[in-house]
Scaffold this motif. Structure first.
Motif, PDB file in Angstrom:
ATOM      1  N   ASP A 143       0.836  -1.188   0.000  1.00 15.84           N
ATOM      2  CA  ASP A 143       0.000   0.000   0.000  1.00 15.84           C
ATOM      3  C   ASP A 143       0.878   1.249   0.000  1.00 15.84           C
ATOM      4  O   ASP A 143       1.746   1.408   0.864  1.00 15.84           O
ATOM      5  CB  ASP A 143      -0.907  -0.003   1.233  1.00 15.84           C
ATOM      6  CG  ASP A 143      -1.817   1.218   1.268  1.00 15.84           C
ATOM      7  OD1 ASP A 143      -2.392   1.549   0.218  1.00 15.84           O
ATOM      8  OD2 ASP A 143      -1.950   1.839   2.340  1.00 15.84           O
ATOM      9  N   ILE A 144       0.656   2.121  -0.978  1.00 13.72           N
ATOM     10  CA  ILE A 144       1.369   3.393  -1.054  1.00 13.72           C
ATOM     11  C   ILE A 144       0.312   4.482  -1.115  1.00 13.72           C
ATOM     12  O   ILE A 144      -0.279   4.749  -2.162  1.00 13.72           O
ATOM     13  CB  ILE A 144       2.295   3.449  -2.284  1.00 13.72           C
ATOM     14  CG1 ILE A 144       3.292   2.282  -2.248  1.00 13.72           C
ATOM     15  CG2 ILE A 144       3.039   4.783  -2.333  1.00 13.72           C
ATOM     16  CD1 ILE A 144       4.158   2.172  -3.474  1.00 13.72           C
ATOM     17  N   ALA A 145       0.057   5.088   0.019  1.00 13.91           N
ATOM     18  CA  ALA A 145      -1.068   6.017   0.152  1.00 13.91           C
ATOM     19  C   ALA A 145      -0.893   7.287  -0.671  1.00 13.91           C
ATOM     20  O   ALA A 145      -1.853   7.794  -1.259  1.00 13.91           O
ATOM     21  CB  ALA A 145      -1.270   6.365   1.629  1.00 13.91           C
ATOM     22  N   ASN A 146       0.328   7.823  -0.711  1.00 12.15           N
ATOM     23  CA  ASN A 146       0.586   9.072  -1.427  1.00 12.15           C
ATOM     24  C   ASN A 146       1.752   8.882  -2.386  1.00 12.15           C
ATOM     25  O   ASN A 146       2.878   9.313  -2.099  1.00 12.15           O
ATOM     26  CB  ASN A 146       0.902  10.191  -0.429  1.00 12.15           C
ATOM     27  CG  ASN A 146      -0.252  10.473   0.506  1.00 12.15           C
ATOM     28  OD1 ASN A 146      -1.314  10.904   0.067  1.00 12.15           O
ATOM     29  ND2 ASN A 146      -0.044  10.218   1.796  1.00 12.15           N
ATOM     30  N   PRO A 147       1.487   8.218  -3.521  1.00 15.38           N
ATOM     31  CA  PRO A 147       2.583   7.912  -4.446  1.00 15.38           C
ATOM     32  C   PRO A 147       3.279   9.158  -4.968  1.00 15.38           C
ATOM     33  O   PRO A 147       2.661  10.205  -5.186  1.00 15.38           O
ATOM     34  CB  PRO A 147       1.897   7.132  -5.573  1.00 15.38           C
ATOM     35  CG  PRO A 147       0.453   7.481  -5.467  1.00 15.38           C
ATOM     36  CD  PRO A 147       0.192   7.725  -4.020  1.00 15.38           C
ATOM     37  N   GLY A 187       5.924   6.853   6.139  1.00 10.56           N
ATOM     38  CA  GLY A 187       4.698   6.260   5.618  1.00 10.56           C
ATOM     39  C   GLY A 187       4.874   5.444   4.356  1.00 10.56           C
ATOM     40  O   GLY A 187       3.919   4.828   3.877  1.00 10.56           O
ATOM     41  N   TYR A 188       6.068   5.393   3.803  1.00  9.52           N
ATOM     42  CA  TYR A 188       6.321   4.659   2.567  1.00  9.52           C
ATOM     43  C   TYR A 188       7.006   3.325   2.855  1.00  9.52           C
ATOM     44  O   TYR A 188       7.921   3.261   3.686  1.00  9.52           O
ATOM     45  CB  TYR A 188       7.202   5.490   1.625  1.00  9.52           C
ATOM     46  CG  TYR A 188       6.500   6.704   1.076  1.00  9.52           C
ATOM     47  CD1 TYR A 188       5.831   6.653  -0.148  1.00  9.52           C
ATOM     48  CD2 TYR A 188       6.472   7.898   1.795  1.00  9.52           C
ATOM     49  CE1 TYR A 188       5.168   7.762  -0.649  1.00  9.52           C
ATOM     50  CE2 TYR A 188       5.805   9.013   1.311  1.00  9.52           C
ATOM     51  CZ  TYR A 188       5.154   8.937   0.089  1.00  9.52           C
ATOM     52  OH  TYR A 188       4.485  10.049  -0.394  1.00  9.52           O
ATOM     53  N   GLN A 207       6.167   4.338  -5.866  1.00  6.73           N
ATOM     54  CA  GLN A 207       4.999   3.809  -6.571  1.00  6.73           C
ATOM     55  C   GLN A 207       5.117   2.289  -6.575  1.00  6.73           C
ATOM     56  O   GLN A 207       6.114   1.737  -6.122  1.00  6.73           O
ATOM     57  CB  GLN A 207       4.956   4.322  -8.015  1.00  6.73           C
ATOM     58  CG  GLN A 207       4.911   5.827  -8.178  1.00  6.73           C
ATOM     59  CD  GLN A 207       4.909   6.231  -9.642  1.00  6.73           C
ATOM     60  OE1 GLN A 207       4.299   5.583 -10.490  1.00  6.73           O
ATOM     61  NE2 GLN A 207       5.621   7.310  -9.953  1.00  6.73           N
ATOM     62  N   GLN A 208       4.109   1.605  -7.146  1.00  5.83           N
ATOM     63  CA  GLN A 208       4.178   0.147  -7.206  1.00  5.83           C
ATOM     64  C   GLN A 208       5.394  -0.316  -8.000  1.00  5.83           C
ATOM     65  O   GLN A 208       5.987  -1.343  -7.683  1.00  5.83           O
ATOM     66  CB  GLN A 208       2.893  -0.417  -7.843  1.00  5.83           C
ATOM     67  CG  GLN A 208       1.640  -0.205  -7.018  1.00  5.83           C
ATOM     68  CD  GLN A 208       1.690  -0.899  -5.672  1.00  5.83           C
ATOM     69  OE1 GLN A 208       2.453  -1.856  -5.474  1.00  5.83           O
ATOM     70  NE2 GLN A 208       0.886  -0.434  -4.724  1.00  5.83           N
ATOM     71  N   THR A 248       9.442   1.121   7.197  1.00  5.68           N
ATOM     72  CA  THR A 248       8.475   2.129   6.768  1.00  5.68           C
ATOM     73  C   THR A 248       9.125   3.478   7.049  1.00  5.68           C
ATOM     74  O   THR A 248       9.500   3.772   8.184  1.00  5.68           O
ATOM     75  CB  THR A 248       7.148   2.015   7.533  1.00  5.68           C
ATOM     76  OG1 THR A 248       6.576   0.728   7.299  1.00  5.68           O
ATOM     77  CG2 THR A 248       6.170   3.087   7.066  1.00  5.68           C
TER      78      THR A 248
END
Length: 203
Positions: A52-56, A139-140, A163-164, A136
């Motif tokens: 999960d990457i909330a703010n790419p 947050g990343y 990003q993914q 982490t």
């Protein structure tokens, strides 16, 4: 004469091979788990294993030497301006940017952006690294992944997923005097913490 020149040519070839191996080992390469490629990472990151990457972010949308601000570099004890360099070992490697301690050029931080590579490829192959830890950072999802012991080597690689299928890789190197005493991974993580919020948002 013929056999003598043949021996010399053979010795030169062996010397060249040894030098190539040494240079590759010193460079650290791209740090990718063996058996992975950009296309494999891109396809393998799709599906239920996605992180999960909330703010790419899109780290490739800016110059690599803009990834660490002058203020952040100064806080790390490095020169405010980075120096862009291309790989001498692998032309397919992305360009790097180096920030060095003006008083000791052995102390430095390096940033690179890898397109088409997923953090999942590291999470799924921890056994390929002597030193591995999921992290982490701000947050990343990230990973500390090194072929040897970072403290003994005086250098540490940390990878952060923007990003993914995009990673920012940073490596921190400490001075000869600090090798074995200072954890370079703490410096690598700090460099990412100080910089990730300033990177362009992914569209």
């Amino acid at each position: 004469m013929g056999s003598s020149s043949g021996v010399r040519r053979g010795a030169a070839a062996v010397s060249g091979l040894v030098l190539s191996v040494v240079l590759a080992a010193c460079s650290g390469g791209s740090g990718a788990p063996s058996g992975t490629s950009q296309s494999a990472d891109a396809s393998g990151s799709q599906g239920s294993s996605e992180v999960d990457i909330a703010n790419p972010k899109d780290a490739a949308a800016t110059d690599v030497c803009s990834l660490l601000s002058a203020r952040a570099a100064t806080e790390l004890g490095l020169s405010p301006e980075g120096e862009r360099k291309s790989s001498l070992i692998d032309e397919s490697d992305p360009d790097s940017c180096y920030w060095q301690d003006p008083g000791d050029r052995a102390t430095k931080s390096r940033f690179r952006v890898f397109e088409g590579r997923s953090i999942q490829s590291y999470y799924e192959n921890p056994g390929e690294f002597q030193d591995f830890k999921k992290l982490t950072i701000s947050g990343y999802p990230a990973a500390r992944a090194n072929k040897g012991d970072p403290v003994s080597a005086g250098s540490c690689n940390v990878y952060l997923a923007t990003q993914q299928n995009q990673l920012v890789a940073t490596s921190a190197h400490v001075s000869v005097e600090d090798t074995g005493k200072v954890d370079p991974c703490a410096k690598a993580k700090k460099a990412l913490k100080l910089s990730v919020s300033s990177w362009p948002a992914a569209e």
